[in-house]
Design an enzyme around this catalytic site. Sequence first.
Site, PDB file in Angstrom:
ATOM      1  N   ALA A 272       0.837  -1.198   0.000  1.00 28.64           N
ATOM      2  CA  ALA A 272       0.000   0.000   0.000  1.00 28.64           C
ATOM      3  C   ALA A 272       0.871   1.245   0.000  1.00 28.64           C
ATOM      4  CB  ALA A 272      -0.919   0.017   1.214  1.00 28.64           C
ATOM      5  N   ASP A 273       0.476   2.223  -0.802  1.00 27.52           N
ATOM      6  CA  ASP A 273       1.140   3.527  -0.787  1.00 27.52           C
ATOM      7  C   ASP A 273       0.492   4.463   0.227  1.00 27.52           C
ATOM      8  OD1 ASP A 273       3.093   4.049  -3.434  1.00 27.52           O
ATOM      9  OD2 ASP A 273       1.742   2.335  -3.563  1.00 27.52           O
ATOM     10  N   ARG A 274      -0.804   4.296   0.450  1.00 27.48           N
ATOM     11  CA  ARG A 274      -1.517   5.082   1.457  1.00 27.48           C
ATOM     12  C   ARG A 274      -2.627   4.224   2.049  1.00 27.48           C
ATOM     13  NH1 ARG A 274       1.791   8.073  -0.395  1.00 27.48           N
ATOM     14  NH2 ARG A 274       1.725  10.323  -0.721  1.00 27.48           N
ATOM     15  N   ALA A 282      -4.892   2.854  -0.969  1.00 26.94           N
ATOM     16  CA  ALA A 282      -4.398   3.222  -2.296  1.00 26.94           C
ATOM     17  C   ALA A 282      -3.151   2.412  -2.613  1.00 26.94           C
ATOM     18  CB  ALA A 282      -4.087   4.713  -2.351  1.00 26.94           C
TER      19      ALA A 282
END
Length: 368
Positions: A272-274, A282
Amino acid sequence: MSLKAIVYVRNPPSLEILNQLLLPHETIYESVTTVQQGYEQINQMKVRGAPAIGIVAALSLVIDLQIKLQTFINNPNALDSETLNTLNSPSSLATFVRNSLDHLNKSRPTAVNLFRTSDILWNVTNSGIKKNFDSKQIIESLVDTAEQMMLDDLKDNTNIGKYGADFILRTGDKKICVITHCNTGSLATSGYGTALGIIRHLHDQGNLLHAYYTETRPYNQGSRLTSYELLHDKIPSTLICDSMVSALLSSHAYNSSSNKVGHKITAIIVGADRVAKNGDTANKIGTYQLAITARYHNVMFIVAAPSTNGIENHQITKVRVPPEGVKVWNPSFDVTPAELITAIVTEKGVIEKEKGMKEFDLKKFLVG
């Protein structure tokens, strides 16, 4: 031993970064001795992955300072007046650090770890000024901090690997088949990886039967990078097209050695990036559709998070697939609703939704 994309030595100071643009066809480490070279590594995407970007930024700053300091001690006449002033004056050093961090922050404006790294190093510099440290003491503090960041990231990754593997093994399966997306391993972190860290831990414990990984169109991080890592670590694995996941889940996994249907897929594991407060996540484009098919096939969907090129004659060349003039929609990320996620694995442990809830209470977990 897992692959190392960042090779750092304190004495004598040395930093080498694996050029990921050339993978999987060439394995070339490039020396980084200045802030500008660190900027170029990040900006040109020779290094990628949020944790790795932050670490390379920090190490490029301290390696630059270490080399300057070493030259100052051994041969000060080799330095220009501006560098001499930086090493003699803590306030001038602080100006150099601030300008360097601002420059590095521009190398990848979307990388949250990069700005977090910048804030940490700037706070260390300010703390040294307040304590009346000389330039050498401030530099040593920055070096210690950057090295600790690298060690902490590796520790976080190994914790994620353990917690995630233990959570999956709660199903009672002793031999696990999993699917992963994009690249979330040593190439994206200081080492070991997040989602790929869970797979590594399952493999190290003798519980991994097979790992399947997607090409991850359009940038092919799976077919270029994850394949490189899994082959390097001799982890049993098979590359599949992004569009094959549902068919694979439906058939309960293809066994490449026997050319027959094999064991069922226990989990899909992604990075996950966010992560939003409610658990919406995200990540690389294609993640959302994996979560949907996992829900349909009753397969765990696990998020692990702490934070078309071809090679021809050894030259990077663009390869056109559709005819010229075709319109393209090409997003880099998508958002997976918390409702579709089984669990979020962090270095602190595994977060599950409360019974009957569609969202995660992440605030409660993080505060605790």
